[in-house]
Design an enzyme around this catalytic site. Structure first.
Site, PDB file in Angstrom:
ATOM      1  CB  THR A   1      -0.874  -0.143   1.377  1.00  0.00           C
ATOM      2  OG1 THR A   1      -1.838   1.142   1.211  1.00  0.00           O
ATOM      3  CG2 THR A   1      -0.221   0.082   2.573  1.00  0.00           C
ATOM      4  CE  LYS A   2       3.100   2.408   4.860  1.00  0.00           C
ATOM      5  NZ  LYS A   2       2.453   3.615   5.729  1.00  0.00           N
ATOM      6  CG  ASP A   3       4.027   0.640  -4.530  1.00  0.00           C
ATOM      7  OD1 ASP A   3       5.077   0.722  -3.796  1.00  0.00           O
ATOM      8  OD2 ASP A   3       3.702   0.055  -5.728  1.00  0.00           O
TER       9      ASP A   3
END
Ligand code: PMP
Length: 344
Positions: free
Chosen positions: A47-49
């Site tokens: 999710t950090k993208d």
């Protein structure tokens, strides 16, 4: 007419728009419908993208970043990987201060993506000069032309999810979502998605996941920081020993705490029942769903969306290693039938 080549211009164009996948078997015996937003489908496998791309592009828009500048961050691994990936495409240097609790695989992966990694001790307080917060701050002061992402205290972390994760969930569920269940680390994912969803429908319940050893649940309930809540635990990326300003406690209805052991078994179970190879905090999230269900949170009309933050391959030397599980004592209480399946 010339044939068109159907290709993405670069890997960054694949960020976001992750699928919502119905959970069918792991949910047996639970009332309601359960859907996982599987963030491992991002090109950086987490999710950090979303926040890496959004925060860097906001800095570019404001003229803060120019080619050749340096991106600095503290990270449990996933944010670092995403920042390293975005930095490669956009031409920045990436410097990361990482907790020694992070798995070996994660640190090697960051280095493989060209990042310069500083490994800092995990079990020191946030104000200790050796903590990854203070190491990152010092690097920011020392490196000219550097930007400190500071995800725990950066509102853009929340905005990234308000503008992407939240709207995607609303659209994918046709507005029929009744509950959102998500882990809180920086709090960016749960806060941004919840803020968007509650603006659309204030009746949606937002259920947070916290770890034993973290202060978030107690702080949510009392608005007081209780250092007695803090002790070392194994899950990476979930819970905190400080209060991040990126967490909007007002849009979260409640928190539940999950244990290292339950979350590990649940992550392994999800892989075997749903064929979804997701990470330790995805196990924590479904473990929380089981506990919320036991507490009577859902009924047959509930449409529950769970966020699965990253991919299982990041935990091969931990949750998905029988040896690691045995070392933690996580096999000590399994029943005989399960014990037969364990290979030593
Ligand atoms: N799971 C994992 C594996 C993570 O790395 C993180 C981020 N620390 C989270 C969950 C929590 O997400 P957030 O920081 O948006 O609260």
């Amino acid at each position: 007419m010339k044939e068109e080549i159907k290709a993405y211009n670069n890997v960054l164009e694949l960020i976001g728009n992750t699928p919502l996948i119905k959970l069918n078997k792991v949910t047996e015996g639970l009332q309601g419908n359960f859907y996982a937003k599987v963030e491992a489908f991002n090109p950086g496998h987490s999710t950090k993208d979303r926040i890496a791309l959004y925060i860097i592009e906001e800095a570019e828009k404001k003229g803060i970043l120019k080619p050749g500048d340096t991106i600095i961050e503290t990270t449990s691994g996933n944010t670092g990987f995403s920042l390293a990936m975005v930095s490669i495409i956009k031409g920045y240097d990436c410097v990361l201060a990482v907790s020694s609790k992070s798995s070996r695989d994660k640190i090697d992966m960051l280095r493989a993506m060209g990042a310069k990694v500083y490994v800092c001790p995990a079990n020191v307080s946030a104000d200790d000069p050796r903590s990854y917060y203070n190491v990152a701050k010092r690097l920011h002061e020392e490196i000219k032309g550097s930007v400190y992402i500071n995800q725990y205290f950066n509102d853009l972390n929340v905005d990234a999810h308000y503008k992407s994760t939240g709207p995607e969930i609303w659209e994918q569920t046709n507005g029929m979502i009744t509950h959102l269940v998500a882990c809180s680390g920086t709090g960016g994912t749960i806060s941004g998605a919840a803020r968007f969803l509650k603006e659309k429908n204030p009746a949606i319940k937002v259920l947070g996941v916290d770890a034993y050893g973290s202060v978030l649940k107690k702080y949510h309930e009392t608005k007081e920081f209780d250092s007695e809540e803090i002790y070392p635990y194994r899950i990476e990326g979930l819970g905190k020993n400080l209060i991040p300003t990126a967490t909007d406690f007002d849009v979260i209805d409640k928190f539940i705490k999950v244990s290292d052991e339950d979350s590990a078994h649940t992550a392994r179970h999800i892989a075997k029942t749903e064929g979804l190879f997701v990470g330790y905090t995805s196990g924590a999230t479904f473990q929380a769903v089981k506990q919320y269900a036991e507490a009577g949170e859902f009924d047959e009309n509930s449409n529950v969306v769970l966020i699965f933050p990253d991919h299982g391959s990041r935990y091969m030397s931990k949750v998905f290693s029988d040896e690691w599980m045995r070392e933690q004592g996580f096999f000590d209480s399994v029943n005989l039938e399960e014990a037969q399946k364990i290979e030593f």
